[in-house]
Design a protein around this motif. Structure first.
Motif, PDB file in Angstrom:
ATOM      1  N   VAL A  26       5.085   6.894  -1.907  1.00 43.46           N
ATOM      2  CA  VAL A  26       4.040   7.901  -1.139  1.00 43.46           C
ATOM      3  C   VAL A  26       2.568   7.958  -1.500  1.00 43.46           C
ATOM      4  O   VAL A  26       2.541   7.887  -2.717  1.00 43.46           O
ATOM      5  CB  VAL A  26       4.904   9.197  -1.026  1.00 43.46           C
ATOM      6  N   ALA A  27       1.949   8.222  -0.785  1.00 46.85           N
ATOM      7  CA  ALA A  27       0.571   8.281  -0.841  1.00 46.85           C
ATOM      8  C   ALA A  27       0.200   9.611  -1.768  1.00 46.85           C
ATOM      9  O   ALA A  27       0.944  10.631  -1.610  1.00 46.85           O
ATOM     10  CB  ALA A  27      -0.446   8.047   0.437  1.00 46.85           C
ATOM     11  N   ASP A  28      -0.938   9.778  -2.239  1.00 46.54           N
ATOM     12  CA  ASP A  28      -1.109  11.009  -3.028  1.00 46.54           C
ATOM     13  C   ASP A  28      -1.445  12.215  -2.066  1.00 46.54           C
ATOM     14  O   ASP A  28      -1.136  13.422  -2.594  1.00 46.54           O
ATOM     15  CB  ASP A  28      -2.548  10.885  -4.039  1.00 46.54           C
ATOM     16  N   ASP A  29      -1.624  11.814  -0.776  1.00 50.47           N
ATOM     17  CA  ASP A  29      -1.834  12.927   0.088  1.00 50.47           C
ATOM     18  C   ASP A  29      -0.804  12.795   1.310  1.00 50.47           C
ATOM     19  O   ASP A  29      -0.958  13.464   2.359  1.00 50.47           O
ATOM     20  CB  ASP A  29      -3.130  13.105   0.705  1.00 50.47           C
ATOM     21  N   GLY A  30       0.420  12.044   0.807  1.00 53.93           N
ATOM     22  CA  GLY A  30       1.459  11.674   1.822  1.00 53.93           C
ATOM     23  C   GLY A  30       2.517  12.671   2.035  1.00 53.93           C
ATOM     24  O   GLY A  30       2.527  13.716   1.377  1.00 53.93           O
ATOM     25  N   GLY A  76       1.000  -1.234   0.046  1.00 56.80           N
ATOM     26  CA  GLY A  76       0.097   0.002   0.035  1.00 56.80           C
ATOM     27  C   GLY A  76       1.031   1.309   0.024  1.00 56.80           C
ATOM     28  O   GLY A  76       2.123   1.274   0.098  1.00 56.80           O
ATOM     29  N   PRO A  77       0.175   2.425  -0.301  1.00 59.07           N
ATOM     30  CA  PRO A  77       1.142   3.646  -0.216  1.00 59.07           C
ATOM     31  C   PRO A  77       1.370   3.937   0.897  1.00 59.07           C
ATOM     32  O   PRO A  77       0.520   3.777   2.082  1.00 59.07           O
ATOM     33  CB  PRO A  77      -0.008   4.623  -0.830  1.00 59.07           C
ATOM     34  N   ALA A  78       2.677   4.612   1.327  1.00 58.37           N
ATOM     35  CA  ALA A  78       3.316   5.082   2.440  1.00 58.37           C
ATOM     36  C   ALA A  78       2.555   6.319   2.858  1.00 58.37           C
ATOM     37  O   ALA A  78       2.494   7.569   2.001  1.00 58.37           O
ATOM     38  CB  ALA A  78       4.584   4.985   2.294  1.00 58.37           C
ATOM     39  N   ASP A  79       2.155   6.491   4.171  1.00 60.70           N
ATOM     40  CA  ASP A  79       1.852   8.005   4.719  1.00 60.70           C
ATOM     41  C   ASP A  79       3.020   8.846   4.822  1.00 60.70           C
ATOM     42  O   ASP A  79       2.918  10.135   4.669  1.00 60.70           O
ATOM     43  CB  ASP A  79       1.102   7.941   6.080  1.00 60.70           C
ATOM     44  N   LEU A  80       4.337   8.051   5.064  1.00 58.06           N
ATOM     45  CA  LEU A  80       5.421   8.982   5.176  1.00 58.06           C
ATOM     46  C   LEU A  80       6.589   8.229   4.731  1.00 58.06           C
ATOM     47  O   LEU A  80       6.645   7.026   4.809  1.00 58.06           O
ATOM     48  CB  LEU A  80       5.808   9.543   6.797  1.00 58.06           C
ATOM     49  N   VAL A  81       7.333   8.685   3.794  1.00 59.07           N
ATOM     50  CA  VAL A  81       8.537   8.189   3.193  1.00 59.07           C
ATOM     51  C   VAL A  81       9.709   9.062   3.697  1.00 59.07           C
ATOM     52  O   VAL A  81       9.828  10.329   3.567  1.00 59.07           O
ATOM     53  CB  VAL A  81       8.566   8.257   1.678  1.00 59.07           C
ATOM     54  N   VAL A  82      10.825   8.294   4.565  1.00 56.45           N
ATOM     55  CA  VAL A  82      11.971   8.963   4.885  1.00 56.45           C
ATOM     56  C   VAL A  82      13.008   8.534   4.054  1.00 56.45           C
ATOM     57  O   VAL A  82      13.330   7.275   3.846  1.00 56.45           O
ATOM     58  CB  VAL A  82      12.210   8.673   6.563  1.00 56.45           C
TER      59      VAL A  82
END
Length: 414
Positions: free
Chosen positions: A191-195, A163-169
């Protein structure tokens, strides 16, 4: 190097030429000392169209990172920095399991030094780490880790599976990849479209102002200002929304980015840092022209100190064996006649020798046993931490030497 890897311009200008050195993390075993050792030019240039400072791609990331000597967890202050970041991010972005089911991905997650704080909080996470040995250490510590380089295809595959990540570091990796456009597209795929994407990277402004030339080495392909980072992020569909100045690595920036369609206006801090960079002349050649002369003075001052100490019969040993230290040792031509050994907390490096200069790397306990007159601190960016760790040299009147931003001799207190 004739062409900018970000914008394709051929308007490349020299910033500083440090000669030729081996890869900074290619520590030698004893049986390699009589074998040939490759060295590569270390010449930093800047593109006068997009102002991205960069090295030519002479060593691939695969050569550098598949077996890596750097383990983040050996720096106490760096682990604490990661713990604080995780706590702040969880609170500010609402990532805790009580709020919603969040997913965090760290790219170049090393030995799990950061993600372990998310594991402890029960937050779903994944590390993407190309180095086989440090990735294995992360998994042993209970941190889910994928052994891969980030590409658009890797990012897409992870998104499809997890699934898409809420936060990518992405801490201290954005400079380490030559394909900056492909890597940025990989971040966007994760990253998620709103992430959110959080990137920490050394700030070129501080590097130049503080003579931090030893952070120039082959695995650092790019050196960013906020202005050039905005251009790089845009190449992959991301937009900068905020920037935080950080003290780490002698002066870094944390870039907060989002998918361009969700970004909105950038913060006032972005404009303020852009103004600082412009005032320093980093969008014109005048901001770069004096750097090479100041680098040469660092070299002369350090060599003069070491030679004069040797002539007085005083002993100088090193503390730390970081990559930046090997740039400094090779540029200055410092070999065991001036620095008989250095020590490091990382047992992986014990019994090995620094690339190029062949300085032995020993366990830290050797300093107390030998009681040297001076300890040359190579990871100068950890100054506060190491002044405290090395306070024991006061017992015999020993002193610490910091080479950057200028030669500094420190009498430590017990």
């Amino acid at each position: 190097m004739t062409q900018c890897r970000l914008c394709g311009s051929e308007a490349m200008a020299s910033v500083v030429d440090l000669g030729a050195t081996p890869p900074c993390e290619s520590f030698l075993s004893a049986d390699q000392l009589d074998q040939p050792e490759p060295a590569y030019p270390l010449h930093l240039r800047v593109c006068t169209d997009c102002w991205l400072a960069q090295l030519p791609v002479l060593i691939t990331p695969e050569e550098t990172f598949e077996e890596y000597a750097y383990f983040s967890s050996y720096s106490t202050s760096w682990v604490e920095h990661a713990r604080t970041f995780v706590g702040d991010a969880v609170r500010q972005l609402g990532l805790g399991p009580a709020e919603r089911e969040a997913f965090v991905v760290e790219v170049a997650s090393n030995d799990g030094y950061l993600l372990r704080h998310l594991v402890d909080r029960g937050i779903r996470c994944l590390g993407i780490e190309p180095s086989v040995n440090v990735g294995a250490a992360a998994r042993e510590a209970g941190v889910p880790t994928l052994t891969q380089f980030l590409t658009p295809a890797t990012g897409t595959a992870v998104r499809e599976e997890h699934g898409p990540a809420d936060l990518v570091v992405a801490n201290n990796v954005y400079a380490h990849i030559p394909d900056v456009v492909g890597f940025t597209r990989g971040l966007r795929a994760l990253v998620a479209d709103d992430g959110w994407v959080s990137i920490e990277v050394q700030h070129l402004l501080t590097l130049i102002e503080q003579n931090q030339y030893d952070t120039i080495y082959h695995e650092h392909f790019q050196y960013y200002t906020v202005a050039s980072a905005i251009r790089a992020l845009a190449s992959g569909g991301l937009a900068l929304v905020d920037v935080e100045p950080l003290p780490t690595h002698g002066g870094s920036i944390r870039l907060w980015a989002r998918p361009a369609e969700a970004a909105g206006e950038a913060s006032r801090r972005v404009a303020e840092v852009l103004d600082r960079e412009k005032a320093a002349g980093l969008r014109e050649l005048s901001g770069y022209t004096e750097f090479s002369a100041r680098v040469a003075k660092v070299r002369r001052d350090l060599l003069r100190f070491l030679i004069e100490a040797a002539e007085r019969g005083e002993t100088v040993v090193g503390y730390g064996a970081p990559g930046k230290g090997n740039t400094l040792l090779n540029h200055c031509g410092i070999r065991p006649d001036l620095l008989p050994y250095t020590v490091d907390r990382n047992p992986y490096k014990h019994g090995r020798f620094t690339p190029g200069t062949r300085v032995p790397v020993l366990p830290p306990e050797r300093i107390a046993a030998d009681r040297p007159d001076y300890v040359l601190v190579l990871p100068w960016n950890l100054r506060a931490e190491l002044v405290e760790q090395l306070s024991f040299v006061h017992a015999w009147g020993g002193r610490l030497v910091f080479p950057i931003p200028e030669l500094s001799i420190v009498e430590v207190k017990p």
